[in-house]
Design a protein around this motif. Structure first.
Motif, PDB file in Angstrom:
ATOM      1  N   LEU B 213       1.319  -1.318   0.237  1.00 33.23           N
ATOM      2  CA  LEU B 213      -0.045  -0.219  -0.043  1.00 33.23           C
ATOM      3  C   LEU B 213       1.284   0.921  -0.112  1.00 33.23           C
ATOM      4  O   LEU B 213       0.785   2.447  -0.615  1.00 33.23           O
ATOM      5  N   LEU B 214       1.803   1.191   0.738  1.00 34.24           N
ATOM      6  CA  LEU B 214       3.024   3.040   0.597  1.00 34.24           C
ATOM      7  C   LEU B 214       3.289   2.909  -0.003  1.00 34.24           C
ATOM      8  O   LEU B 214       3.914   3.727  -0.890  1.00 34.24           O
ATOM      9  N   ILE B 217       1.431   4.230  -2.758  1.00 35.61           N
ATOM     10  CA  ILE B 217       0.799   6.107  -2.967  1.00 35.61           C
ATOM     11  C   ILE B 217       2.246   6.853  -3.155  1.00 35.61           C
ATOM     12  O   ILE B 217       1.834   7.609  -3.477  1.00 35.61           O
ATOM     13  N   VAL B 266      -6.049  13.943  -8.646  1.00 37.82           N
ATOM     14  CA  VAL B 266      -4.454  13.062  -7.925  1.00 37.82           C
ATOM     15  C   VAL B 266      -5.077  12.026  -6.023  1.00 37.82           C
ATOM     16  O   VAL B 266      -4.899  11.319  -5.928  1.00 37.82           O
ATOM     17  N   LEU B 267      -5.829  13.397  -5.435  1.00 36.84           N
ATOM     18  CA  LEU B 267      -6.642  12.609  -4.393  1.00 36.84           C
ATOM     19  C   LEU B 267      -7.580  11.512  -4.809  1.00 36.84           C
ATOM     20  O   LEU B 267      -6.834  10.428  -4.092  1.00 36.84           O
ATOM     21  N   THR B 270      -5.702   8.343  -5.365  1.00 38.49           N
ATOM     22  CA  THR B 270      -5.360   7.521  -4.976  1.00 38.49           C
ATOM     23  C   THR B 270      -5.888   6.993  -3.323  1.00 38.49           C
ATOM     24  O   THR B 270      -5.605   6.384  -2.919  1.00 38.49           O
ATOM     25  N   VAL B 271      -7.033   7.320  -3.323  1.00 39.93           N
ATOM     26  CA  VAL B 271      -7.917   6.703  -2.667  1.00 39.93           C
ATOM     27  C   VAL B 271      -8.737   5.456  -3.183  1.00 39.93           C
ATOM     28  O   VAL B 271      -8.576   5.060  -2.668  1.00 39.93           O
ATOM     29  N   SER B 274      -5.858   2.759  -2.969  1.00 35.27           N
ATOM     30  CA  SER B 274      -6.198   2.354  -1.773  1.00 35.27           C
ATOM     31  C   SER B 274      -6.659   1.894  -1.161  1.00 35.27           C
ATOM     32  O   SER B 274      -6.242   0.884   0.133  1.00 35.27           O
ATOM     33  N   VAL B 278      -6.933  -1.140   1.665  1.00 33.55           N
ATOM     34  CA  VAL B 278      -7.544  -0.687   2.985  1.00 33.55           C
ATOM     35  C   VAL B 278      -8.025  -1.795   3.704  1.00 33.55           C
ATOM     36  O   VAL B 278      -7.949  -1.972   4.646  1.00 33.55           O
TER      37      VAL B 278
END
Lengths: 432, 287
Positions: B213-214, B217, B266-267, B270-271, B274, B278
């Motif tokens: 996940l990291l 991102i 981008v936000l 990313t959400v 991920s 999550v």
């Protein structure tokens, strides 16, 4: 597992995701400058001056620091060297912030209008007479003025001229070219005659170097952009510009051995490695060649210079290079900054630019350039030098790197007409 | 109640920038506004401009591709190194760990300078080695001018920089796996690969998931490496990823409003990317 803990984990994950983009494009905590500084003598402070690239040699910087400390007891001057590459971006972020801004900044003459028109610099109209008045290079004062007020004054000027290897010219039986045709022929012949040297350039032109490539565009009668009734539009696809860009492509293919996508920094390295016959560079290249630490002082006896000749035999229109200097409007040390500006524009400091082969900010000091070959080439090159289009947001065109892309694509053998049309469209959007 | 401190930090650190970003994305915010002039409200104009500009979608697609390719390669190499660390003796393991640590600790710009020298068209050691091995085509070859080879170079650098983190994190996870399980599996006749697949992976799965996940991102917002390589060579418009695109839009061209609007993409991206992880993570924790 504990519910609260799980929630925290979820939140932390969300925070990570958010921070992935939270930092972009929102650095703008602009606050109005503090007003009403009425103190008689300025508070002693540490003044920050941004100078760009290697143009101002170290001894001049040392002189400036020492002299400033002496004239302003208790205050010190710190010179921070900035790279030309990405300068507009850095000025945009730093100048807007009261806490981050340098006090005095050097800015490229073509970049100055972008900042003067938006209020990034302090109004120094009243100080101009003390700084030299009519003696200052007028084109640079114009570049630093907007709406009847002056925000930036010249620091120095200098246009590129051709450095060549006398020994290689002799070996190939070439005379110093007197017009563009002879120049191109010489460049191609030098490359052919030295084909055994890897990476050899008859004329060194790295792919990203549109600033020096501009001379060939202008010499053919073309331009980057033209104004018509207040509207700017790209002009790279006009027949004249096409002719100039075709010549640039020919030079890339047949005369240059420089990387097709490199920038023009560090030209002294291949020159000192014996890989260059001719190159079009600003006067300070001489300082780099003569510097034992990074250059090759032995080579200088072999170096000749001349102003790039145009098609008509007169000097070709090379880019009028040089810098303006201005005080940041957000600076907390306006008075000290004014003192520094005066010191920088003093005859004593400016004549040191002349000694180093750069045209000083004051016309009356131009004699200081001397009478040697380098001085002659410097003076001749400036006579026909030209500025980038005078559009207020020209710096946005530079910031978008559309011209670097165009020249790299041309160097890489792309279709000149098609590339120019695309670049024109991009430029039109930027200047809109 | 226990969540309050965490929430307060979140709001303080992210709330204001996000708020500013949201406000700016609805404004015509340029250089003049940066220096104090009041911005003009333009409603959804910035978003409309972006959504109808095919270049944004090209950049987004390119970024996703680059992100997944890099995250996958980093995970594979990092995990392989972690397994290697558990298998070799103390000496080689220390050497490996110190090497990884040095690569991890090296400042980005410093290592990027060295990478640029390695790949330099005329004086770079990589071309020199290739030419000496008989590949004459590589003499003076510009690695960055072609889009694909630009991203190959970028991938090598990004992976090199992120492998140490993955290797250490996974190695830490592996040391928690009891040896008895391997012994039992070995007695049952499981091959090395089968032991890795059926014993190791399930036990360190939470670690693998978090690290992956990291990586996703981080690789989505990769910036420095691309930015520096673009200056060194290459064609900017063909090699922009979402980070450099927003930077050029905002700081290069002074279009802060547009850049702020683009940041929301981008936000969102990313959400979305991920979210799956999550969810899996939360489910794992529930077990």
């Amino acid at each position: 597992m504990n519910r609260a803990l799980r929630l925290t984990a979820g939140l932390a994950a969300a925070a990570l995701a958010l921070s992935a983009c939270g930092g972009d494009g929102d650095d703008d905590t602009t606050e109005p400058a503090a007003e009403g500084e009425t103190a008689e003598a300025p508070e002693p402070a540490e003044l920050r001056l941004w100078l760009n690239g290697p143009d101002t040699p170290q001894p001049m910087r040392d002189w400036l620091v020492a002299e400033f400390a002496e004239q302003n007891p208790g205050s010190t001057l710190v010179i921070e060297e900035q790279e030309w590459e990405g300068l507009v971006d850095r000025l945009t972020t730093s100048l807007g912030s009261e806490s981050e801004t340098p006090d005095v900044v050097e800015v490229g003459n073509t970049q100055a209008p972008t900042f003067t028109t938006v209020g990034a610099f302090s109004d120094i109209t009243d100080q101009v007479p003390d700084l030299g008045g009519d003696d200052l290079l007028q084109g640079f004062v114009d570049a630093g003025s907007w709406d009847g007020k002056t925000y930036a004054v010249p620091l120095y000027a200098g246009s590129s001229y051709v450095f060549y290897r006398k020994d290689l010219f002799a070996a190939s039986g070439i005379e110093v070219p007197t017009n563009m045709q002879e120049f191109v022929d010489a460049a191609v012949k030098l490359k052919q005659d030295n084909a055994s040297v890897p990476n050899f350039s008859g004329f060194w032109l790295p792919g990203q170097d549109w600033r020096d490539g501009a001379a060939f565009l202008w010499d053919a009668g073309g331009d980057f952009a033209v104004e018509d009734g207040g509207e700017w539009s790209g002009a790279l696809s006009t027949p004249e510009s096409q002719e100039g860009l075709e010549l640039v492509q020919r030079l890339f293919n047949e005369a240059s051995g420089a990387p097709k996508d490199a920038n023009e920094a560090d030209g002294h390295i291949p020159f000192c490695a014996g890989e260059i016959g001719m190159m079009l560079r600003p006067g300070w290249l001489r300082g780099q060649i003569e510097d034992p630490a990074i250059g090759c002082p032995d080579m200088i006896a072999n170096v000749g210079v001349f102003a790039l000749p145009g098609t008509d035999g007169e000097p070709a229109p090379v880019l009028l290079g040089g810098s303006n200097i201005a005080i940041s409007a957000q600076s907390q040390n306006q008075e000290l900054s004014a003192n520094l500006l005066e010191l920088i524009l003093s005859d004593e400091f400016q004549s040191q630019y002349a000694e180093n082969g750069l045209t000083p900010a004051k016309v009356s000091l131009a004699d200081g350039l001397g009478t040697d070959e380098f001085a002659a080439a410097t003076i001749e090159a400036v006579t026909n030098a030209k500025l980038t289009p005078a559009a207020a947001n020209w710096a946005s065109v530079e910031g978008s790197r559309v011209l670097e892309d165009l020249f790299v694509n041309i160097a890489n053998g792309g279709d000149v007409q098609q590339l120019a049309e695309e670049a024109d469209a991009d430029i039109a959007t930027q200047l809109d | 109640m226990l969540l309050l401190p965490a929430l307060a930090i979140l709001v303080a650190a992210l709330g204001y920038p996000l708020y500013r970003q949201a406000v700016m994305s609805f404004q015509d915010y340029g250089l003049a506004q940066q220096f104090g002039q009041p911005p003009e409200w333009v409603g959804l104009d910035n978003y409309v401009t972006l959504v109808t500009d095919s270049y944004l979608w090209t950049v987004i697609a390119r970024s996703i591709l680059f992100c997944f390719a890099n995250a996958a390669i980093t995970m594979v190499i990092g995990t392989a190194l972690a397994v290697l660390m558990t298998l070799v003796g103390r000496g080689p393991r220390l050497t490996l760990q110190i090497g990884l640590l040095l690569a991890w600790a090296m400042p980005h710009l410093a290592s990027l300078t060295v990478w640029q020298w390695l790949f330099d068209a005329q004086y770079g050691v990589i071309n020199w080695v290739l030419v000496n091995l008989g590949f004459d085509g590589f003499a003076g070859r510009s690695w960055l001018i072609d889009q694909l080879s630009f991203f190959v170079v970028a991938t090598v650098i990004v992976v090199w920089m992120s492998v140490p983190f993955v290797a250490f994190a996974v190695y830490a996870g592996l040391t928690q796996v009891p040896d008895e399980l391997y012994e039992a599996a070995e007695i049952d006749g499981a091959s090395a690969w089968a032991r890795f697949r059926t014993v190791t992976v399930p036990l360190v799965k939470p670690v693998l998931l978090i690290v992956a996940l990291l990586q996703i991102i981080w690789d989505l917002k990769v910036f420095t490496q691309i930015f520096v390589l673009q200056d060194a060579g290459g064609i900017t418009s063909q090699t922009n990823l979402i980070g450099t695109y927003i930077y050029r839009l905002g700081l290069g061209e002074g279009e802060f409003g547009l850049a702020a609007a683009a940041s929301w993409f981008v936000l969102l991206l990313t959400v979305v990317l991920s979210l799956y992880y999550v969810r899996v993570l939360v489910r794992e924790e529930e077990l």
